[in-house]
Design a protein around this motif. Structure first.
Motif, short mmCIF file in Angstrom:
data_model
loop_
_atom_site.label_atom_id
_atom_site.label_comp_id
_atom_site.label_asym_id
_atom_site.label_seq_id
_atom_site.Cartn_x
_atom_site.Cartn_y
_atom_site.Cartn_z
N GLN A 45 0.86 -1.12 0.15
CA GLN A 45 0.24 0.25 0.32
C GLN A 45 0.50 1.73 0.47
OE1 GLN A 45 -1.93 1.36 3.59
NE2 GLN A 45 -1.58 -0.35 4.49
N LYS A 46 1.97 1.46 -0.03
CA LYS A 46 2.88 2.90 0.16
C LYS A 46 2.80 3.13 -1.49
CE LYS A 46 7.60 0.20 0.80
NZ LYS A 46 7.07 -1.19 0.81
N ALA A 47 2.73 1.78 -2.47
CA ALA A 47 2.39 3.03 -3.36
C ALA A 47 1.06 4.00 -3.23
CB ALA A 47 1.95 1.40 -4.91
N MET A 182 11.59 -12.31 -0.28
CA MET A 182 12.23 -11.48 -1.01
C MET A 182 11.42 -9.81 -1.30
SD MET A 182 14.81 -13.06 -3.30
CE MET A 182 14.92 -14.91 -2.35
N HIS A 183 12.19 -9.26 -1.67
CA HIS A 183 11.89 -8.03 -2.68
C HIS A 183 12.88 -7.48 -3.40
CE1 HIS A 183 10.05 -4.64 -3.50
NE2 HIS A 183 10.46 -3.53 -3.05
N ILE A 184 13.28 -7.51 -4.43
CA ILE A 184 15.22 -7.18 -4.38
C ILE A 184 14.82 -5.39 -5.63
CG2 ILE A 184 15.68 -9.46 -5.21
CD1 ILE A 184 14.71 -8.17 -7.92
N GLY A 185 13.63 -5.10 -4.94
CA GLY A 185 13.76 -3.81 -5.56
C GLY A 185 12.09 -3.44 -6.16
N SER A 186 12.37 -1.88 -6.57
CA SER A 186 11.05 -1.00 -6.54
C SER A 186 10.81 -1.03 -8.10
CB SER A 186 10.40 -0.04 -5.86
OG SER A 186 9.38 -0.14 -6.70
N GLY A 187 10.36 -1.16 -8.99
CA GLY A 187 10.68 -1.09 -10.52
C GLY A 187 11.42 -2.14 -11.85
N SER A 188 11.79 -3.14 -11.00
CA SER A 188 12.39 -4.17 -11.62
C SER A 188 12.14 -4.27 -12.94
CB SER A 188 13.50 -5.42 -10.22
OG SER A 188 14.05 -5.63 -10.89
N GLY A 218 7.80 -7.38 -4.09
CA GLY A 218 6.90 -6.54 -5.63
C GLY A 218 8.74 -6.53 -6.48
N GLY A 219 7.82 -5.25 -6.82
CA GLY A 219 9.27 -4.82 -8.42
C GLY A 219 8.31 -4.91 -9.36
N LEU A 220 7.30 -5.33 -9.66
CA LEU A 220 6.94 -5.62 -11.12
C LEU A 220 7.04 -4.11 -11.55
CD1 LEU A 220 5.48 -7.78 -8.37
CD2 LEU A 220 4.15 -8.03 -10.76
N VAL A 259 2.26 -12.44 -4.27
CA VAL A 259 3.17 -11.73 -5.07
C VAL A 259 2.41 -10.97 -4.18
CG1 VAL A 259 1.19 -11.75 -6.48
CG2 VAL A 259 3.42 -10.97 -7.30
N GLU A 260 3.89 -9.42 -4.45
CA GLU A 260 3.33 -7.77 -3.45
C GLU A 260 3.46 -7.05 -4.56
OE1 GLU A 260 4.22 -7.89 1.29
OE2 GLU A 260 6.46 -7.15 -0.02
N PRO A 261 2.94 -6.17 -4.89
CA PRO A 261 2.85 -5.45 -5.98
C PRO A 261 2.80 -4.29 -5.38
CG PRO A 261 1.46 -6.80 -6.70
CD PRO A 261 1.53 -7.43 -5.15
N GLY A 262 2.98 -3.10 -5.61
CA GLY A 262 2.52 -1.90 -5.48
C GLY A 262 2.11 -1.10 -6.84
N ARG A 263 3.23 -0.66 -7.30
CA ARG A 263 3.42 -0.08 -8.67
C ARG A 263 2.14 -0.64 -10.18
NH1 ARG A 263 7.29 2.99 -10.06
NH2 ARG A 263 8.43 1.95 -8.79
N TYR A 264 2.42 -1.92 -9.80
CA TYR A 264 1.67 -2.40 -11.08
C TYR A 264 0.70 -2.85 -10.74
CZ TYR A 264 0.43 -6.38 -13.78
OH TYR A 264 0.03 -6.83 -15.03
N ALA A 372 0.81 5.56 -9.00
CA ALA A 372 1.72 4.71 -8.11
C ALA A 372 3.10 5.63 -7.63
CB ALA A 372 2.94 3.33 -8.65
N TYR A 373 3.21 5.45 -5.65
CA TYR A 373 4.01 7.08 -5.43
C TYR A 373 4.04 7.81 -5.64
CZ TYR A 373 6.08 2.18 -5.12
OH TYR A 373 6.23 1.03 -4.14
N GLY A 374 2.63 8.42 -6.03
CA GLY A 374 2.16 9.91 -6.84
C GLY A 374 1.52 10.60 -5.27
N1 PLP Z 1 6.89 -5.37 -1.04
C1 PLP Z 1 8.43 -3.93 -0.45
C2 PLP Z 1 8.29 -4.52 1.01
C3 PLP Z 1 8.39 -2.47 -0.85
O1 PLP Z 1 9.43 -2.37 -0.36
C4 PLP Z 1 7.87 -2.47 -1.96
C5 PLP Z 1 8.38 -1.59 -2.19
O2 PLP Z 1 10.00 -0.91 -2.45
C6 PLP Z 1 7.44 -3.28 -2.57
C7 PLP Z 1 6.64 -4.39 -2.00
C8 PLP Z 1 6.87 -2.84 -3.06
O3 PLP Z 1 7.17 -2.14 -4.86
P1 PLP Z 1 6.35 -2.21 -6.39
O4 PLP Z 1 5.76 -0.84 -5.96
O5 PLP Z 1 7.67 -2.33 -7.11
O6 PLP Z 1 5.64 -3.23 -6.51
#
Ligand code: PLP
Length: 415
Positions: A45-47, A182-188, A218-220, A259-264, A372-374
């Motif tokens: 939800q941070k997105a 595991m979450h390797i980064g956002s917008g991967s 996330g990161g999609l 799966v844990e997407p925000g941006r997608y 997302a992230y707006g």
């Molecule tokens: N999960 C975790 C733990 C995150 O820190 C983030 C964002 O950095 C996300 C999911 C969502 O990433 P994204 O918006 O790229 O899918």
């Protein structure tokens, strides 16, 4: 081209003013549908943490990730409840403060731990609490170095070296281990995300402990320009499903795949609307100055992110309004007293241009793909109030956040 009908955007700004955020519910639902093969879709939800967006997610059966006490409270307001469904909310962090420990215990919210200190603190007060381990696989990748959340430069997660000790602590404390995350980064991108699923198999074997679930994080990615492709979600799922099957045969039982997407889920579904107030030319640039700044949409100033901007000639029938004749390309900037308040810039801060269709004072500019992230990254810098948010669903425009007032801002200082 914007996903929104320009006439609807003009009506929205006439009713709610500018700047304003607008979201399309149908696009969010469409994005959710692309990921239905996963056992659990968990919205980061941070997105975009508006409680009405969270409610929409909940109605679609999407679970939620919270990274602060505030995000937990938002989830609860939106109707998520771990007593109804123990998978509803997960709290992810690298540290946990006293207030948040109380909240996760009170609402039975599993904690996705990113440090051993978190384990000690939780076990002290709730020895049987449910936890995930967020592992840093030793590499990461995001659309910017600032959104890369893996590897030796990242503060996030449990390193591979610390994993055996972390598992031992969980067992020693008697905590309930749900799974590995595991979450390797956002917008991967698909290449790096597929490296992550290969790494997950090795990590589960290294952890040498029984688990019930794994999370891709996330990161999609989403397309921000016409040169970028949509994510091939079938391939993405297949890669992770193969990893899951390998883990299942290693553990000898079934394992859930999250799966844990925000941006997608929300990125392409939202736009920022702003009005042109001034046109100004220098030797280098034709500036279009608007009433939204990086206090509203931070991504261009923070990361050099690109958002496709379009002009809507809301007052094009009016005579005598200014335009810069013969110009094709424009630099678009905001009202802040800060030279970095430019929406068309690269990651090093060099001002770039976008082609705009003869913008005039009074026209509307649409910043696409800003869902997302707006709004969630907006601030009150320069004492500018937060902009309203509007959700379009089934042809209806619904205000889902009021415009903040200056009184709201100064009220906190009435002490
Ligand atoms: N999960 C975790 C733990 C995150 O820190 C983030 C964002 O950095 C996300 C999911 C969502 O990433 P994204 O918006 O790229 O899918």
């Amino acid at each position: 081209m914007t996903i929104f009908n320009p006439n609807t955007l003009v009506e929205i700004t006439q009713q709610f003013g500018t700047p304003a955020w607008v979201y399309d519910a149908a696009t969010i639902r469409q994005q959710i549908k692309q990921l239905r093969d996963f056992d659990v879709i968990r919205f980061a939800q941070k997105a975009c943490s508006n409680t009405h967006i969270l409610r929409l997610m909940r109605e679609e059966g999407v679970m939620v990730d919270a990274v602060s006490a505030g995000e937990i409270e938002r989830s609860l307001v939106a109707g998520y409840s771990n007593s109804d469904n123990p998978e509803s909310i997960v709290f992810t962090a690298d540290l946990i403060d006293r207030e948040t420990i109380e909240l996760v215990i009170q609402h039975d919210i599993p904690v996705n731990i990113g440090s051993m200190d978190m384990l000690h603190r939780i076990a002290e007060v709730a020895p049987h609490h449910s936890v995930w381990i967020r592992v840093n696989p030793g590499f990461g990748h995001g659309h910017s170095e600032k959104t890369n959340t893996g590897g030796p430069n990242s503060k996030h997660g449990i390193s591979l070296e610390d994993l055996p000790q972390t598992v031992a602590l969980i067992q020693q404390y008697g905590l309930d281990l749900i799974g590995i995350h595991m979450h390797i980064g956002s917008g991967s991108d698909l290449e790096h995300l597929s490296q992550a699923c290969q790494a997950m198999v090795g990590i589960v074997k290294l952890a040498n402990v029984d688990i019930r679930a794994i999370s891709t994080g996330g990161g999609l990615p989403i397309p921000y320009s016409s040169h970028e492709d949509k994510l091939d979600t079938m391939t993405f799922f297949r890669l992770w499903n193969d990893a899951r099957k390998e883990i299942e045969s290693h553990l000898g039982h079934s394992v859930k795949l999250e799966v844990e997407p925000g941006r997608y889920l929300v990125g392409n579904a939202g736009a920022l609307l702003a009005e042109v107030h001034c046109l100004k030319s220098t030797a280098e640039h034709n500036f279009v100055l608007i009433d939204a700044g990086f206090n509203d949409l931070l991504r261009p100033s923070m990361y050099g992110s690109y958002h496709k901007i379009e002009a809507v000639h809301q007052y094009s029938n009016q005579q005598g309004l200014e335009s810069i004749s013969n110009a094709l390309e424009y630099a678009v900037a905001g009202p802040l007293c800060e030279s970095g308040d430019v929406f068309t810039q690269d990651a090093s801060g060099v001002i770039c241009h976008q082609i705009l269709d003869n913008p005039k004072v009074g026209d509307l500019l649409v910043f696409n793909d800003a869902g997302a992230y707006g709004a969630s990254m907006s601030s009150n810098y320069n004492s500018r109030p937060l902009a309203p948010e509007i959700l379009i669903d089934d042809g209806q425009c619904r205000l889902i956040r009021k415009r903040q007032s200056i009184n709201d801002l100064v009220a906190l200082e009435m002490v």
